[in-house]
Design a protein around this motif. Structure first.
Motif, PDB file in Angstrom:
ATOM      1  N   ARG A   7       0.855  -1.152  -0.066  1.00  0.00           N
ATOM      2  CA  ARG A   7       0.113  -0.068   0.114  1.00  0.00           C
ATOM      3  C   ARG A   7       0.902   1.338   0.053  1.00  0.00           C
ATOM      4  N   ARG A   8       1.747   1.187   0.814  1.00  0.00           N
ATOM      5  CA  ARG A   8       2.870   2.435   0.925  1.00  0.00           C
ATOM      6  C   ARG A   8       3.563   2.502  -0.516  1.00  0.00           C
ATOM      7  N   ALA A   9       4.114   1.626  -1.069  1.00  0.00           N
ATOM      8  CA  ALA A   9       4.564   1.650  -2.356  1.00  0.00           C
ATOM      9  C   ALA A   9       3.781   2.192  -3.484  1.00  0.00           C
ATOM     10  N   LEU A  10       2.137   1.817  -3.399  1.00  0.00           N
ATOM     11  CA  LEU A  10       1.594   2.264  -4.406  1.00  0.00           C
ATOM     12  C   LEU A  10       1.261   3.753  -4.170  1.00  0.00           C
ATOM     13  N   LEU A  11       1.142   4.245  -3.000  1.00  0.00           N
ATOM     14  CA  LEU A  11       0.947   5.536  -2.730  1.00  0.00           C
ATOM     15  C   LEU A  11       2.239   6.583  -3.169  1.00  0.00           C
ATOM     16  N   HIS A  12       2.396   6.610  -4.318  1.00  0.00           N
ATOM     17  CA  HIS A  12       3.536   7.407  -5.021  1.00  0.00           C
ATOM     18  C   HIS A  12       2.918   8.667  -5.661  1.00  0.00           C
ATOM     19  N   LEU A  13       1.821   9.014  -5.200  1.00  0.00           N
ATOM     20  CA  LEU A  13       1.294  10.491  -5.499  1.00  0.00           C
ATOM     21  C   LEU A  13       2.099  11.575  -5.276  1.00  0.00           C
ATOM     22  N   LEU A  79      -6.567   3.127   1.988  1.00  0.00           N
ATOM     23  CA  LEU A  79      -6.768   3.135   3.378  1.00  0.00           C
ATOM     24  C   LEU A  79      -8.082   2.191   3.742  1.00  0.00           C
ATOM     25  N   ASP A  80      -8.712   1.698   2.690  1.00  0.00           N
ATOM     26  CA  ASP A  80      -9.716   0.875   3.159  1.00  0.00           C
ATOM     27  C   ASP A  80      -9.251  -0.501   3.424  1.00  0.00           C
ATOM     28  N   GLU A  81     -10.282  -1.102   4.472  1.00  0.00           N
ATOM     29  CA  GLU A  81      -9.648  -2.363   4.823  1.00  0.00           C
ATOM     30  C   GLU A  81      -9.468  -3.456   3.880  1.00  0.00           C
ATOM     31  N   THR A  82     -10.419  -3.554   2.613  1.00  0.00           N
ATOM     32  CA  THR A  82     -10.308  -4.502   1.782  1.00  0.00           C
ATOM     33  C   THR A  82      -9.833  -3.596   0.530  1.00  0.00           C
ATOM     34  N   LEU A  83      -8.565  -3.920   0.070  1.00  0.00           N
ATOM     35  CA  LEU A  83      -7.977  -3.281  -1.052  1.00  0.00           C
ATOM     36  C   LEU A  83      -8.569  -3.660  -2.390  1.00  0.00           C
ATOM     37  N   THR A 136     -16.643  -1.064  -8.270  1.00  0.00           N
ATOM     38  CA  THR A 136     -17.446  -2.047  -7.949  1.00  0.00           C
ATOM     39  C   THR A 136     -18.225  -1.964  -6.648  1.00  0.00           C
ATOM     40  N   GLU A 137     -19.229  -2.810  -6.322  1.00  0.00           N
ATOM     41  CA  GLU A 137     -19.860  -2.445  -5.186  1.00  0.00           C
ATOM     42  C   GLU A 137     -18.859  -2.593  -4.087  1.00  0.00           C
ATOM     43  N   GLU A 138     -17.944  -3.272  -3.904  1.00  0.00           N
ATOM     44  CA  GLU A 138     -17.053  -3.403  -2.761  1.00  0.00           C
ATOM     45  C   GLU A 138     -16.415  -2.256  -2.499  1.00  0.00           C
ATOM     46  N   ALA A 139     -16.028  -1.589  -3.504  1.00  0.00           N
ATOM     47  CA  ALA A 139     -15.409  -0.182  -3.644  1.00  0.00           C
ATOM     48  C   ALA A 139     -16.067   0.970  -2.864  1.00  0.00           C
ATOM     49  N   GLN A 140     -17.595   0.570  -3.036  1.00  0.00           N
ATOM     50  CA  GLN A 140     -18.544   1.998  -2.466  1.00  0.00           C
ATOM     51  C   GLN A 140     -18.785   1.555  -1.154  1.00  0.00           C
ATOM     52  N   LYS A 141     -18.291   0.447  -0.555  1.00  0.00           N
ATOM     53  CA  LYS A 141     -18.639   0.038   0.964  1.00  0.00           C
ATOM     54  C   LYS A 141     -17.979   1.537   1.783  1.00  0.00           C
ATOM     55  N   PRO A 142     -18.673   1.612   2.638  1.00  0.00           N
ATOM     56  CA  PRO A 142     -18.076   2.767   3.825  1.00  0.00           C
ATOM     57  C   PRO A 142     -16.637   2.190   4.280  1.00  0.00           C
ATOM     58  N   SER A 143     -15.656   3.246   4.345  1.00  0.00           N
ATOM     59  CA  SER A 143     -14.208   2.926   4.499  1.00  0.00           C
ATOM     60  C   SER A 143     -14.059   2.997   5.993  1.00  0.00           C
ATOM     61  N   TYR A 145     -11.397   4.240   7.814  1.00  0.00           N
ATOM     62  CA  TYR A 145     -10.486   5.180   8.040  1.00  0.00           C
ATOM     63  C   TYR A 145      -9.973   5.352   9.608  1.00  0.00           C
ATOM     64  N   ALA A 146     -10.866   5.414  10.162  1.00  0.00           N
ATOM     65  CA  ALA A 146     -11.060   5.663  11.697  1.00  0.00           C
ATOM     66  C   ALA A 146     -10.057   4.549  12.393  1.00  0.00           C
ATOM     67  N   THR A 147     -10.070   3.310  11.937  1.00  0.00           N
ATOM     68  CA  THR A 147      -9.541   2.277  12.776  1.00  0.00           C
ATOM     69  C   THR A 147      -8.073   2.051  11.956  1.00  0.00           C
ATOM     70  N   TRP A 148      -7.436   2.714  11.159  1.00  0.00           N
ATOM     71  CA  TRP A 148      -6.139   2.497  10.541  1.00  0.00           C
ATOM     72  C   TRP A 148      -4.894   2.953  11.774  1.00  0.00           C
ATOM     73  N   PRO A 149      -4.171   2.234  11.758  1.00  0.00           N
ATOM     74  CA  PRO A 149      -3.771   0.923  10.931  1.00  0.00           C
ATOM     75  C   PRO A 149      -4.456  -0.137  11.823  1.00  0.00           C
ATOM     76  N   TRP A 150      -4.764  -1.155  11.036  1.00  0.00           N
ATOM     77  CA  TRP A 150      -5.532  -2.164  11.600  1.00  0.00           C
ATOM     78  C   TRP A 150      -4.647  -3.203  12.274  1.00  0.00           C
ATOM     79  N   PRO A 151      -5.101  -3.953  13.046  1.00  0.00           N
ATOM     80  CA  PRO A 151      -4.007  -5.060  13.889  1.00  0.00           C
ATOM     81  C   PRO A 151      -4.002  -6.161  12.827  1.00  0.00           C
ATOM     82  N   LEU A 152      -2.576  -6.674  12.714  1.00  0.00           N
ATOM     83  CA  LEU A 152      -2.234  -7.659  11.847  1.00  0.00           C
ATOM     84  C   LEU A 152      -3.065  -8.909  12.246  1.00  0.00           C
ATOM     85  N   GLU A 153      -3.544  -9.491  11.245  1.00  0.00           N
ATOM     86  CA  GLU A 153      -4.036 -10.743  11.573  1.00  0.00           C
ATOM     87  C   GLU A 153      -3.151 -12.051  11.159  1.00  0.00           C
ATOM     88  N   PRO A 154      -3.144 -12.965  11.944  1.00  0.00           N
ATOM     89  CA  PRO A 154      -2.279 -14.063  11.834  1.00  0.00           C
ATOM     90  C   PRO A 154      -2.331 -14.873  10.401  1.00  0.00           C
TER      91      PRO A 154
END
Length: 156
Positions: A7-13, A79-83, A136-143, A145-154
């Motif tokens: 994600r950080r690498a793609l944020l080459h804005l 920043l969305d949970e599901t990329l 897509t419908e997935e991209a339109q779901k609410p973000s 943001y408030a919980t960034w960064p998310w805990p790493l899931e094993p």
């Protein structure tokens, strides 16, 4: 887990915005991106300019780049949970590389140095078809943001 690094690498804005800004300073002096790069040494270090059609007018590049790396779509999507990988690639492909498969492939190769999956969901067969990008419908779901960064899931 590679996801945060990808994600950080793609944020080459920042690089994209610097390219647009520097080109905008001399855009009216040149008829094409190729002429601008050849005529202005300051532009030679911007790799994105090497990927686009060299015949593209600078003002067209500025407009198309602003859409491709939309200053609200890409950062929000990263920043969305599901990329939404396909949306990220399709936005750039559609807005900046339509009709330029060679440039798109070079850009994808450059991005894949840091993000191995980038562009995998985009078919070169549709590259020249001027196909509109559909969010897509997935991209339109609410973000989330408030919980960034998310805990790493094993095991992910």
């Amino acid at each position: 887990m590679q996801d945060p690094y990808e994600r950080r690498a793609l944020l080459h804005l920042g690089d994209v915005m610097e390219t647009v800004f520097c080109l905008s300073q001399c855009a009216d002096e040149y008829a094409s991106i190729g002429a601008a790069v050849r005529g202005n040494d300051a532009l030679s270090g911007f790799t994105l300019l090497a990927f686009v059609d060299e015949k593209m007018p600078p003002r067209d590049f500025i407009r198309r780049t602003s859409g491709a790396f939309s200053f609200f779509v890409w950062p929000k999507a990263l920043l969305d949970e599901t990329l939404n990988r396909a949306m990220l690639a399709n936005t750039v492909r559609h807005d900046l590389f339509d009709g330029n498969a060679k440039g798109w492939n070079a850009y994808v190769e450059e991005r894949r140095r840091d993000v191995a999956w980038f562009g995998a969901d985009v078919s070169n067969e549709t590259l020249n078809a001027k196909t509109p990008v559909h969010v897509t419908e997935e991209a339109q779901k609410p973000s989330r943001y408030a919980t960034w960064p998310w805990p790493l899931e094993p095991n992910k």
